[in-house]
Design a protein around this motif. Structure first.
Motif, PDB file in Angstrom:
ATOM      1  N   GLY A  42      -9.181  -2.289   0.785  1.00 28.38           N
ATOM      2  CA  GLY A  42      -8.199  -2.264   0.553  1.00 28.38           C
ATOM      3  C   GLY A  42      -7.510  -3.377  -0.162  1.00 28.38           C
ATOM      4  O   GLY A  42      -8.032  -4.724   0.208  1.00 28.38           O
ATOM      5  N   SER A  51      -0.776  -1.399   3.614  1.00 33.32           N
ATOM      6  CA  SER A  51      -1.226  -0.004   3.100  1.00 33.32           C
ATOM      7  C   SER A  51      -0.322   1.359   4.901  1.00 33.32           C
ATOM      8  O   SER A  51      -1.019   1.114   4.967  1.00 33.32           O
ATOM      9  N   GLY A  82       0.552  -1.374   0.040  1.00 32.70           N
ATOM     10  CA  GLY A  82       0.069   0.350  -0.312  1.00 32.70           C
ATOM     11  C   GLY A  82       0.589   0.991   0.202  1.00 32.70           C
ATOM     12  O   GLY A  82       1.815   1.512   0.669  1.00 32.70           O
ATOM     13  N   GLN A 103      -9.164  -5.836   4.304  1.00 34.88           N
ATOM     14  CA  GLN A 103      -7.936  -6.043   3.351  1.00 34.88           C
ATOM     15  C   GLN A 103      -7.850  -7.524   3.040  1.00 34.88           C
ATOM     16  O   GLN A 103      -6.723  -7.628   2.080  1.00 34.88           O
ATOM     17  N   THR A 113      -6.437  -0.460  -5.199  1.00 32.29           N
ATOM     18  CA  THR A 113      -7.416  -0.799  -4.564  1.00 32.29           C
ATOM     19  C   THR A 113      -7.027   1.248  -4.606  1.00 32.29           C
ATOM     20  O   THR A 113      -6.075   1.398  -3.941  1.00 32.29           O
ATOM     21  N   GLN A 114      -8.334   2.462  -4.418  1.00 36.20           N
ATOM     22  CA  GLN A 114      -7.969   3.909  -3.892  1.00 36.20           C
ATOM     23  C   GLN A 114      -8.567   4.540  -3.005  1.00 36.20           C
ATOM     24  O   GLN A 114     -10.208   3.648  -3.193  1.00 36.20           O
ATOM     25  N   SER A 118      -2.449  -0.714  -3.422  1.00 36.42           N
ATOM     26  CA  SER A 118      -3.632   0.458  -2.424  1.00 36.42           C
ATOM     27  C   SER A 118      -2.960   1.680  -1.952  1.00 36.42           C
ATOM     28  O   SER A 118      -2.175   2.040  -1.923  1.00 36.42           O
TER      29      SER A 118
END
Length: 876
Positions: free
Chosen positions: A318, A322, A154, A347, A272-273, A177
């Motif tokens: 996510g 991250s 992430g 996540q 993933t954002q 992510s």
């Protein structure tokens, strides 16, 4: 089902009580059997020739997990280390994966400096770790004899995963992510479509990066660069000092980005954002996804309600590891710890789904055979949403949505007030629209309008839509075309998108679109601006506002005076609308019960969830306490290291009382007050204000005024203007502020009309108390209100508090000044080591019988230290 129940279910499912997506799972026993091996991996030397080794942990599946095993390399966020990956690594290893978590160069116990994902250093290090994984005899090999391996990470680690996959064809799967596409665009964002020059410098986020590296550096490090390599540090520092984008810095940042290597990736990619992310917005993930699509790479995209600025209510999925910031705290750490934990569980679950469908697939993965939808996006959490329900998630079979799933609506707009704005001398004062991390305040900021701080008079222009004739769900980046006429050769502006609610517009997603364009002075120029990307619910009848400001506190802006005329070149706001293929509730329960295997496992999960629900169910309204301003019962707060900061604390504050909360440092006073105000959640016990339970964002907190850790004001505004701006931000009617009453108690006199920058420290404190008194709340909480005041200022504050309580209201004062508490307070609560030792009126404590408060306090603390058991006297 409440969030606590869903978290319990998530933990049980993740550890293998049920589920068909990970057949090797063996529950808690399986995770316990994971064997961790610490290794050091030699990698390339530093530019000066210094040798570097990477500190890594290999998580071997238990002996009962049959091999060979697919492998996963986990990368952490900026400022973190391999320790941040331990929980996720164990969970993956329990599912039969061989997992390696490591500390990147310049972090943790790994050597070297921070090169900011340099292909010659950090990316080469990741490839060396893949070589090390290939040496493990348990690793599954593909037909080419390469390890079957995925990279996941992430933010800092997410970019690393993408870049390593572009540099090494052995990588079979990628999960990245909240990360960047082009770091130059991320730090110098440009929202004017087609503009060639970089946008304004994202100064506050850059400062966060460097502060983390400076704090974590050793005593011999360069004091101006910390752990950063000089090649990265020096141009960054120059940009921070000038606010300008040096071409050499832009080149370096682009080289340290996934963008140049994406066309070389062969593995499927899961992006993933977060939509609460002022560092890396959805535009970064969008650019990466489109580049991968053009290269024919299978890609899935997920937008969730979270990001670097903190998790919002009902955060979605996510990817692994991250995080950015000191200690690799992650994008959710500023939010509610329970929300952060739930998001990490989600996540990991999504990562398991992705890995199972890519690393363990029998056939090559294509866009049509991805294990997750091509596009998944969360709808924005409603401010009236039931906190026990998960967020709504929409799935689409294509990214971006196309055909019948997508359309564009044009919303007619018109100006609100003057269309001219001025960039002030020196670039100050600055509008405060978005600050890094503000989203992490979660429910405490729900519904709070900061519009007066953003729309500074003379420095802003606004355009409103007509009331909507139908409900709309916007997915993507709205666009507006402005006609700009400037007195200077360059115009720097910041656009944000607000929902108009009476006199207090609300910013649903705390993001701005920066614009910096070259113009011919005095000549009108059309500029199309793409607003921040995300999802929005636009109800029928609502009105939406595009606010254009000359400054923003999160960015470096020009300091020369400039005047701009801002008009609509096209009187319409173009919004992308998507319907999606299906709508589902993205709670941990809904997603983890898919494929349940066995009635026994399901029964165990339900029983566990029910038990947690009973323990953690919201406290009910207490009819017996409806006339008690503040009631605290059995309050407990214990931190992960086992320290119990508050231990079974109970006391009450009645009407007309001024209650002094006393105790030495570490007694638990501030922690108690934070729970009273809903800032943190107790592990046990309850807080009721006038019979209503206190939780984060609870409506009853509107009847509580507070001053904690000192006041904050805009120095160029008068005291009165500051108070009016604060009250306007609450969204309550102006006539309910009772401003004159608060000012009379604060006794500021004519000073209320002077700029706050001319105030003494004592006057600022009194203005802060007046701010807390606005609306005349029934309960007033002041944490160390006399801090930094001299004796005359303290003496002037004393009658203020007494007068406030005389009207039947209640004041709670946390203080270490015993003499002042004795002269001000009618009741006292003494805390020590997290417990209440004595609570009662000054008469009941014997102060009126010849003993002063200091002697009572010291004898009480001394008695507690000797293990004495003191009777508590409850205030009456």
């Amino acid at each position: 089902m409440p969030p606590a129940s869903r978290r319990a279910l998530s933990a049980l499912v993740l550890l293998g009580v049920l589920g068909t997506q990970a057949p090797a799972a063996q529950g808690g026993d399986s995770e316990a059997k994971v064997r961790v091996e610490q290794v050091t991996v030699p990698v390339g030397a530093e530019p000066g020739g210094e040798g570097v080794t990477i500190d890594a942990d290999i998580y071997h599946p238990g002996e009962d997990a049959t091999g060979p095993h697919e492998s996963v390399l986990l990368a952490h966020g900026f400022g973190g280390s391999k320790d941040d990956l331990a929980g996720q690594a164990r969970a993956l290893a329990a599912q039969g994966y061989l997992v390696v978590g490591y500390s990147a160069r310049g972090f943790g116990d790994s050597g070297g400096a921070i090169h900011l994902n340099d292909p010659d250093y950090e990316v080469a290090d990741a490839i060396a770790l893949v070589d090390r994984i290939a040496e493990e005899p348990q690793v599954r090999l593909d037909a080419r004899g390469d390890p079957r391996i995925a990279l996941a990470g992430g933010s800092y680690g997410g970019a690393l995963a993408l870049m390593a996959a572009g540099a090494d064809s052995r990588i079979d799967s990628v999960a990245a992510s909240i990360t960047w596409h082009d770091l130059a665009d991320a730090f110098f964002p440009q929202s004017a479509t087609g503009a060639e020059q970089p946008g304004p410098f994202k100064a506050l986020w850059a400062s966060n990066f460097f502060t983390g590296a400076l704090v974590g550096a050793g005593p011999d490090a360069d004091p101006s660069c910390g752990a950063f390599a000089p090649r990265v540090c020096e141009p960054f520092v120059a940009a921070a000092e000038t606010g300008e984008a040096d071409p050499a810095l832009l080149t370096l940042l682009r080289e340290h980005s996934p963008a140049p290597t994406l066309a070389d990736i062969e593995a499927p990619v899961y992006l993933t954002q977060g939509m609460s992310d002022s560092l890396f917005g959805t535009d970064q993930a969008d650019a990466t996804a489109r580049t991968l699509q053009d290269a024919g790479v299978p890609v899935a995209v997920n937008w969730f309600n979270g990001g670097h600025d903190g998790a919002t209510q009902g955060t979605g999925a996510g990817a692994a590891g991250s995080g950015d910031g000191q200690g690799g705290s992650g994008e959710t750490e500023a939010a509610d710890p329970d929300a952060a934990s739930a998001q990490r569980e989600q996540q990991t679950e999504d990562l398991l789904t992705w890995l199972d469908g890519t690393l363990r697939a029998d056939e090559p993965v294509t866009q049509e055979t991805l294990p997750v939808p091509a596009f998944t996006y969360a709808l924005p959490p409603s401010q009236q949403i039931d906190p026990d329900q998960g967020e709504q998630v929409v799935e689409s079979s294509s990214y971006p949505p196309s055909g019948g799933d997508a359309s564009t609506e044009v919303l007619p707009m018109s100006p609100v007030g003057p269309t001219g704005l001025v960039n002030p001398p020196g670039g100050v004062p600055q509008a405060t629209t978005v600050l890094p991390g503000i989203g992490g305040l979660g429910g405490l900021t729900a519904g709070l309008s900061t519009y007066p701080l953003s729309a500074l008079p003379g420095q802003s222009v606004a355009f409103d839509t007509d009331p909507l004739v139908q409900d709309l769900t916007v997915v993507g980046r709205p666009r507006v075309t402005l006609e700009l006429t400037s007195s200077g050769p360059r115009s720097t502006l910041f656009l944000s998108w607000w929902e108009v609610r009476g006199d207090s517009p609300v910013l649903p997603r705390r993001l701005v679109a920066p614009v910096q364009v070259d113009l011919t002075p005095g000549t009108p120029t059309d500029v199309e601006v793409a607003l921040p990307g995300g999802t929005w619910e636009l109800p029928e009848g609502s009105t939406w506002r595009v606010l254009v400001t000359a400054t923003d506190a999160a960015y470096s802006g020009p300091d020369r005076v400039r005047s701009d005329r801002v008009r609509l070149a096209d009187p319409g706001l173009s919004v992308p609308v998507a319907t999606g293929a299906a709508v589902s509730t993205s709670s941990v329960w809904d997603r983890e019960t898919i494929g349940v295997a066995g009635a026994l496992g399901l029964l165990l999960v339900l029983l566990a969830g029910l038990a947690v629900y009973r323990r953690r169910a919201p406290h009910p309204v207490r009819e017996d306490l409806t006339d008690v301003p503040l009631a605290i019962e059995g309050l407990v707060k214990e931190y992960p290291d086992g320290h119990r900061a508050v231990d079974d604390v109970s006391w009450r504050a009645e009407r007309g009382q001024v209650v002094g909360l006393l105790g030495p440092n570490g007694a638990g006073k501030t922690t108690t007050l934070r729970m009273v105000m809903g800032l943190i959640r107790p592990d046990a016990g309850s807080v009721h204000v006038l019979g209503r339970p206190v939780t984060a964002g609870a409506a009853v907190l509107g009847r509580v005024g507070a001053l904690v850790e000192g006041p904050g004001f805009l120095p160029h505004l008068s005291g009165r203007a500051n108070l009016l701006s604060y009250w306007a931000a609450t969204g309550l009617p102006a006539d309910e502020a009772r401003l004159e009453e608060a000012l009379e108690i604060a006794a500021l006199g004519d000073a209320i009309e002077r700029p706050v920058k001319a105030y003494s420290h004592g006057m600022r404190q009194r203005l802060g108390i007046a701010q807390a008194m606005l609306g005349m709340p029934e309960v007033l909480i002041l944490d160390e209100p006399t801090n930094g005041l001299d004796p005359p200022q303290i003496a002037a504050m004393r009658p203020m508090l007494m007068r406030y309580a005389e009207g039947g209201r209640t004041v709670v004062v946390s203080s270490h000044l015993l003499a002042e508490v004795e002269m001000t307070c009618s009741h006292v609560v003494v805390m020590h080591a997290g417990r209440v030792l004595v609570a009662g009126s000054v008469d009941e404590l014997g102060i009126a019988e010849g003993r002063n408060l200091e002697s009572v306090f010291l004898s009480t603390i001394a008695g507690a230290g000797d293990g004495a058991h003191l009777n508590q006297v409850r205030p009456r």
